[in-house]
Design a protein around this motif. Structure first.
Motif, PDB file in Angstrom:
ATOM      1  N   ARG A  96       6.004   2.585  -9.497  1.00 19.47           N
ATOM      2  CA  ARG A  96       4.842   1.710  -9.653  1.00 19.47           C
ATOM      3  C   ARG A  96       4.654   1.267 -11.104  1.00 19.47           C
ATOM      4  NH1 ARG A  96       0.033   5.913  -8.225  1.00 19.47           N
ATOM      5  NH2 ARG A  96       1.670   6.821  -6.949  1.00 19.47           N
ATOM      6  N   GLU A 150       0.831  -1.202   0.000  1.00 21.53           N
ATOM      7  CA  GLU A 150       0.000   0.000   0.000  1.00 21.53           C
ATOM      8  C   GLU A 150       0.871   1.260   0.000  1.00 21.53           C
ATOM      9  OE1 GLU A 150      -3.381   2.151   2.860  1.00 21.53           O
ATOM     10  OE2 GLU A 150      -2.740   0.084   3.242  1.00 21.53           O
ATOM     11  N   HIS A 176       2.123   1.780  -3.411  1.00 18.73           N
ATOM     12  CA  HIS A 176       1.072   1.794  -4.431  1.00 18.73           C
ATOM     13  C   HIS A 176       1.247   0.633  -5.416  1.00 18.73           C
ATOM     14  CE1 HIS A 176      -0.115   5.747  -2.929  1.00 18.73           C
ATOM     15  NE2 HIS A 176       1.159   6.098  -3.013  1.00 18.73           N
TER      16      HIS A 176
END
Length: 451
Positions: free
Chosen positions: A204, A69, A72
């Motif tokens: 990410r 988390e 991401h």
């Protein structure tokens, strides 16, 4: 207690209160909420209350999900074998034995070891040279497009970002190109574990991302993380990483990773922003790589010097210990563990040493001719030769100044005069002989000159 040479050496060095401008990121200061006296109490094995790293779920899985988390990403796996374990696992997932992989020539030696272990066929991508900075620059999407068109069967592109010197590549742009060609983007971000806490640096975009918590965050040595953005499941991450890690990973190390993330999110990120401000100030005051040269990690301080090795020694004489040096640079790794007193001490030392423009530092030579596959070379019978006597022989290992551990001659390549001249020019930092394949006794023989 007597006869403890390593422990005694470490204690004696620590007692001198060195200014640690190198990894690990905790800088010898207490780990967040983790007194060392708790180490033995937390050192468990796989039990119902503690869980099993490679089975998934439980408290370990919850802690990994919190890291995912924070980055991401879709999933995260704890690693206790450093980014080396992560790079090996990532390439195991991205490729099958015998596949072709596009590899950043500036990759860490762990990626080269993966070539041999997985019997991959490398296509090397050379980075552009930044003349004034004296370092390799970011990888351009256009160059990756050219290489993938020329080698349409490539299953993955593996690159390093940030580099040891702090240079960043545009990962979202690279991911777009790589995915358009049906390949997997593997990013060795070993030195970039802190970047998501400073802003969006595109990590990410990677299909698989490896970072070393211990390099730039307050975490103990060998702690690292493997992330997937959905291309691979958590079960697949566990399966691949279990091939290269102990079946009894350290629970204390995994607990430290859990505490590290909580610490960063609860105030450590603010400290990192202050570190970035201090580094920006030092870049303005002293000769250093700046954003004008290339996109940079905002906390990596790469100083310029007419003689990087001399500058390194001068700092060490003042009890300031850099991460590494070469002929024109000194690399320092400030982290969130460095406070105002540390930066004041560093600044005082920098005022007393010679810094200045990089002295026309040479670019790496073109990769030598490949005569054997990395696997054939690394597992071949071998013998040792002095570097200058190895000309014409096939390297059975990596000839790689360390740090940064980037090979000048990779396994399977023919040792040539240009590479030896370059190694001499940069002050190759080993006295060890070079390992060469015994097959190269007849190095001119056609069967050993070409794959």
């Amino acid at each position: 207690m007597e006869n403890t040479p390593l422990y005694t050496a470490l204690r004696n060095f620590a007692a001198k209160t060195p200014l640690r401008m190198h990894m690990p990121g905790h800088k010898g200061k207490p780990l967040p909420n983790f007194p060392l006296e708790e180490l033995a109490a937390l050192d468990f094995t796989e039990l119902p209350p503690t869980g099993n790293l490679f089975d998934g779920g439980g408290a370990i899985g919850e802690a990994e999900a919190l890291w995912a988390e924070a980055f991401h990403m879709d999933s995260c796996l704890f690693l206790t074998g450093g980014s080396t374990q992560g790079v090996l696992a990532a390439l195991t997932l991205a490729c099958k034995p015998g596949d072709t992989v596009l590899l950043d020539r500036g990759s860490h030696r762990s990626a080269y070891n993966a070539l041999a272990l997985l019997d991959l066929k490398p296509v090397y991508l050379e980075r552009p040279w930044l003349e004034e900075a004296g370092v390799t620059g970011p990888i351009s999407p256009e160059r990756v497009e050219e290489m993938l068109k020329a080698h349409p069967g490539s299953k993955a592109f593996c690159l390093t970002s940030p580099t040891y010197y702090g240079v960043l590549s545009d990962l979202p742009a690279l991911a777009e190109v790589v995915h358009r060609h049906g390949a997997i983007l593997v990013v060795d971000g070993a030195h970039g574990a802190h970047l998501p806490f400073l802003g969006d640096y595109g990590q990410r975009a990677a299909d698989l991302l490896v970072v070393s918590a211990h390099k730039t965050l307050p975490a103990p040595g060998q702690t690292a993380l493997l992330f997937s953005n959905g291309a691979f499941s958590h079960a697949e991450l566990r399966r691949a990483a279990s091939l290269y890690g102990s079946s009894s990973p350290s629970y204390a190390m995994m607990a430290a990773l859990d505490l590290c993330r909580a610490h960063i999110l609860e105030g450590g990120a603010a400290a990192y922003h202050q570190t970035a401000e201090q580094v920006a100030r030092l870049r303005r005051r002293f000769p250093a790589l700046t954003q004008q040269s290339a996109p940079l990690d905002p906390t990596r301080l790469t100083l310029l010097s007419p003689d990087g090795y001399r500058a390194q020694r001068a700092l060490e004489e003042r009890n300031v210990w850099p991460e590494m040096a070469d002929g024109g640079h000194v690399v320092l790794i400030p982290t969130c563990a460095d406070g105002p007193a540390d930066f004041a001490r560093l600044e005082t030392a920098l005022e007393q040493i010679q810094l200045g423009p990089c002295p026309g530092y040479p670019p790496p030579p073109p990769p030598p001719e490949m005569a054997l596959s990395p696997r054939q070379a690394l597992f071949a019978p071998r013998r040792a030769l002095p570097l200058e006597q190895a000309v014409g022989h096939i390297s059975a290992g990596q000839v790689a100044p360390y740090p940064p551990g980037v090979p000048v001659i990779a396994p399977g390549e023919v040792v040539d005069k240009k590479s030896i001249a370059y190694l001499k020019q940069i002050g190759y930092n080993t006295l060890e002989d070079v390992s060469v394949a015994v097959l190269c006794e007849a190095a001119s023989a056609p069967e050993f000159r070409h794959l």
